[in-house]
Write a protein that holds these residues in place. Structure first.
Motif, PDB file in Angstrom:
ATOM      1  N   GLN A 182       0.870  -1.222  -0.036  1.00  0.00           N
ATOM      2  CA  GLN A 182       0.080  -0.139   0.100  1.00  0.00           C
ATOM      3  C   GLN A 182       0.781   1.416   0.069  1.00  0.00           C
ATOM      4  O   GLN A 182       2.138   1.293   0.304  1.00  0.00           O
ATOM      5  CB  GLN A 182      -0.917   0.089   1.158  1.00  0.00           C
ATOM      6  CG  GLN A 182      -0.320   0.006   2.495  1.00  0.00           C
ATOM      7  CD  GLN A 182      -1.158   0.089   3.681  1.00  0.00           C
ATOM      8  OE1 GLN A 182      -2.517  -0.423   3.561  1.00  0.00           O
ATOM      9  NE2 GLN A 182      -0.753   0.547   4.906  1.00  0.00           N
ATOM     10  N   SER A 183       0.177   2.405  -0.242  1.00  0.00           N
ATOM     11  CA  SER A 183       0.842   3.673  -0.216  1.00  0.00           C
ATOM     12  C   SER A 183       1.943   3.771  -1.195  1.00  0.00           C
ATOM     13  O   SER A 183       3.094   4.641  -0.923  1.00  0.00           O
ATOM     14  CB  SER A 183       1.424   4.027   1.427  1.00  0.00           C
ATOM     15  OG  SER A 183       0.229   3.982   2.029  1.00  0.00           O
ATOM     16  N   GLY A 208      -0.989   8.221  -2.735  1.00  0.00           N
ATOM     17  CA  GLY A 208      -1.162   7.702  -1.626  1.00  0.00           C
ATOM     18  C   GLY A 208      -1.943   6.585  -1.962  1.00  0.00           C
ATOM     19  O   GLY A 208      -2.522   6.378  -2.940  1.00  0.00           O
ATOM     20  N   TYR A 209      -2.156   5.761  -0.702  1.00  0.00           N
ATOM     21  CA  TYR A 209      -3.166   4.717  -0.568  1.00  0.00           C
ATOM     22  C   TYR A 209      -3.758   4.459   0.518  1.00  0.00           C
ATOM     23  O   TYR A 209      -3.469   3.983   1.380  1.00  0.00           O
ATOM     24  CB  TYR A 209      -2.397   3.197  -1.042  1.00  0.00           C
ATOM     25  CG  TYR A 209      -3.275   2.065  -0.989  1.00  0.00           C
ATOM     26  CD1 TYR A 209      -3.762   1.627  -2.246  1.00  0.00           C
ATOM     27  CD2 TYR A 209      -3.534   1.503   0.174  1.00  0.00           C
ATOM     28  CE1 TYR A 209      -4.388   0.683  -2.264  1.00  0.00           C
ATOM     29  CE2 TYR A 209      -4.521   0.436  -0.020  1.00  0.00           C
ATOM     30  CZ  TYR A 209      -4.693  -0.297  -1.431  1.00  0.00           C
ATOM     31  OH  TYR A 209      -5.523  -1.375  -1.273  1.00  0.00           O
ATOM     32  N   ASN A 219      -5.037   6.262   3.295  1.00  0.00           N
ATOM     33  CA  ASN A 219      -4.827   6.921   4.449  1.00  0.00           C
ATOM     34  C   ASN A 219      -4.481   8.374   4.188  1.00  0.00           C
ATOM     35  O   ASN A 219      -4.086   8.962   3.023  1.00  0.00           O
ATOM     36  CB  ASN A 219      -3.797   6.395   5.226  1.00  0.00           C
ATOM     37  CG  ASN A 219      -2.553   6.091   4.478  1.00  0.00           C
ATOM     38  OD1 ASN A 219      -2.313   6.823   3.519  1.00  0.00           O
ATOM     39  ND2 ASN A 219      -1.801   4.873   4.911  1.00  0.00           N
ATOM     40  N   THR A 276      -0.667   9.989   3.207  1.00  0.00           N
ATOM     41  CA  THR A 276      -0.034   9.585   2.059  1.00  0.00           C
ATOM     42  C   THR A 276       1.122  10.547   1.399  1.00  0.00           C
ATOM     43  O   THR A 276       0.845  11.718   1.689  1.00  0.00           O
ATOM     44  CB  THR A 276      -0.977   9.279   0.848  1.00  0.00           C
ATOM     45  OG1 THR A 276      -1.849  10.381   0.904  1.00  0.00           O
ATOM     46  CG2 THR A 276      -1.980   8.127   1.194  1.00  0.00           C
TER      47      THR A 276
END
Length: 484
Positions: free
Chosen positions: A274-275, A455-456, A458, A461
């Motif tokens: 993620q992110s 970002g991913y 949140n 990011t």
């Protein structure tokens, strides 16, 4: 490692080098300050070997013999036999070994001169010790070591040519030498530490790091920027910016990846973890495809942590998950965006079984229907390593684009993500490197005047901006020209 790579490592890890340089200098200063001030007194002895007749041949032989003996005498000077009388005469509180450690006896090459130097904190005592050593050494050699077996005078003659005088300037500690050695040691230690850290650091920092572990085309670089996190849709907000042009270059490179292969119209955009910037990448890519008049569908298939609705600024309560469980029809969940060329399908409600839904026959039928209606279908999917959703989707589509964040992603993670796709015989269309530090961005960049957030799922990011044109397989330039 070539010179260019070595310099890059040192430049990147400059803090390690700087810290070790400071440490080396600090140690040198500490040693200098803690070392006592010493004075060195020196006496010089002349050694000769006399012949019986004094002929020229005997003089030459005696000179050669004297040179050989002089080299041996350098060790005799430090012997207990020579130093015991000196210690007794001057009432020194030390042993022959400790006194010998302060003595330096040298003989210049091809000479019969023996130089004896003694270092001590008391300059007067240093001179007295040096002269006493010369006297004791002469008596030991002439009166004992070189005494003929049958009796008589010794053939070896020792005379003092330069008696020791009281030194007026200290000989130690050597401040300049100590500092130079400290800085040199610090520099070597710093470079070693930088190379060690670089060797054990598995983070991907540059496009070249990505190209070293995959043959997949590198479709673009995304430079790190913290200024525009609130403006992820840069192609819409500022269509004439250099950043928007860079996204158009990414679009062009993607269209030129194996253009003759009939793999369908649907592409999955994912990442290893993620992110890593995948959602912003797929959203801007969808905008660039739609601005040419193509019909584009952007689907949020991240049924666990959806973000497309947030990024695109639309309502996301009803979407893909509702369609897959037959609670809604396609026309119910499709939301036109902008001038109508782009349509967005949000994720909808979070289901308890995302992987099963995405691998279902309903998902296959959904993709087929989208491909019949649209020219391009882009799917934002979860990261590959935490869950299997993206791997499942990659088998149902033309292939996957993998986003990886420089400075955050790690080589084993990206390598494993690509292996997951390869193990399923899924097609990897290319890699987009995001969050690249500007100093590591390729030289064919568009510029750095504009930025947007990556970002991913949140709020914290990172932000980034596209900085350079995409690269081809293994770091080479892609064959297509960037759209202007």
């Amino acid at each position: 490692m070539d010179l260019q790579e070595f310099l890059r490592v040192v430049r990147t890890r400059w803090l390690s080098v700087a810290v070790m340089l400071i440490a080396g200098a600090a140690v040198a200063i500490a040693v200098t300050l803690l070392s006592p001030v010493t004075y060195t007194a020196r006496t010089t002895l002349y050694i000769s070997v006399q012949g019986a007749t004094g002929s020229a041949s005997e003089v030459g032989q005696g000179n050669n013999a004297a040179q050989q003996k002089t080299r041996s005498y350098a060790n005799v000077v430090k012997s207990a036999r020579v130093l015991d009388p000196v210690i007794e005469e001057l009432d020194l509180d030390m042993t022959p070994a400790s006194l010998g450690s302060r003595i330096e006896a040298t003989s210049p090459p091809n000479t019969v001169l023996l130089s004896v130097a003694i270092a001590h904190t008391d300059p007067v005592l240093a001179a007295r010790i040096a002269n006493a050593i010369g006297t004791s050494f002469t008596e030991v050699v002439s009166g004992s070591l070189e005494q003929p077996v049958g009796g008589g005078a010794s053939l070896v003659r020792i005379e003092t040519t330069d008696p020791a005088t009281v030194p007026t300037m200290p000989s130690g500690p050597r401040k300049t030498v100590n500092l130079a050695m400290g800085l040199a040691g610090g520099a070597i230690g710093g470079i070693a530490l930088a190379l060690l850290r670089n060797g054990i650091d598995t983070r991907l920092r540059r496009t070249a790091d990505v190209a070293a572990i995959t043959d997949a085309p590198i479709l673009g670089e995304i430079a790190f920027d913290t200024k525009a996190q609130a403006q992820p849709l840069v192609v819409h907000a500022d269509p004439r910016s250099t950043l928007s042009e860079a996204f158009r270059g990414l679009r062009t490179n993607l269209l030129f990846v194996d253009p003759d292969a009939d793999h369908g119209k649907t592409l999955v955009v994912t990442s290893a973890m993620q992110s890593e910037g995948k959602t912003t990448t797929v959203a801007n890519l969808a905008l660039t495809l739609a601005e040419n008049g193509a019909r584009v569908a952007l689907v949020d298939a991240d049924l666990r942590r959806p973000r497309v609705a947030e990024v695109m600024g639309i309502e996301g309560a009803v979407g893909l998950s509702d369609l897959l469980i037959a609670r809604a029809e396609l026309d119910d969940v499709v939301q036109p965006w902008g001038d109508g060329a782009l349509s967005v399908i949000p994720a909808g409600a979070t289901p308890p079984n995302p992987a099963e839904l995405l691998g279902s026959q309903a998902m296959r039928a959904f993709i087929e229907e989208l491909e019949s209606r649209f020219d391009h279908v882009l799917i934002d999917s979860p990261p590959l390593l935490p869950v299997t959703d993206a791997a499942i989707l990659s088998k149902l589509t033309a292939g996957a684009i993998v986003a990886t964040a420089a400075g955050r992603s790690r080589r084993p993670q990206l390598r494993r993500a690509l292996e997951v796709l390869s193990g399923l015989d899924a097609r990897v269309l290319g890699v987009v490197v995001t969050m690249v530090q500007r100093k590591n961005v390729g030289s064919y960049g568009y510029g750095y005047g504009y930025g947007y957030g990556y970002g991913y799922g949140n709020a914290d990011t990172s932000a980034a901006d596209t900085a350079s044109a995409p690269l081809g397989n293994s770091g080479r330039r892609a064959k297509s020209a960037l759209t202007r």
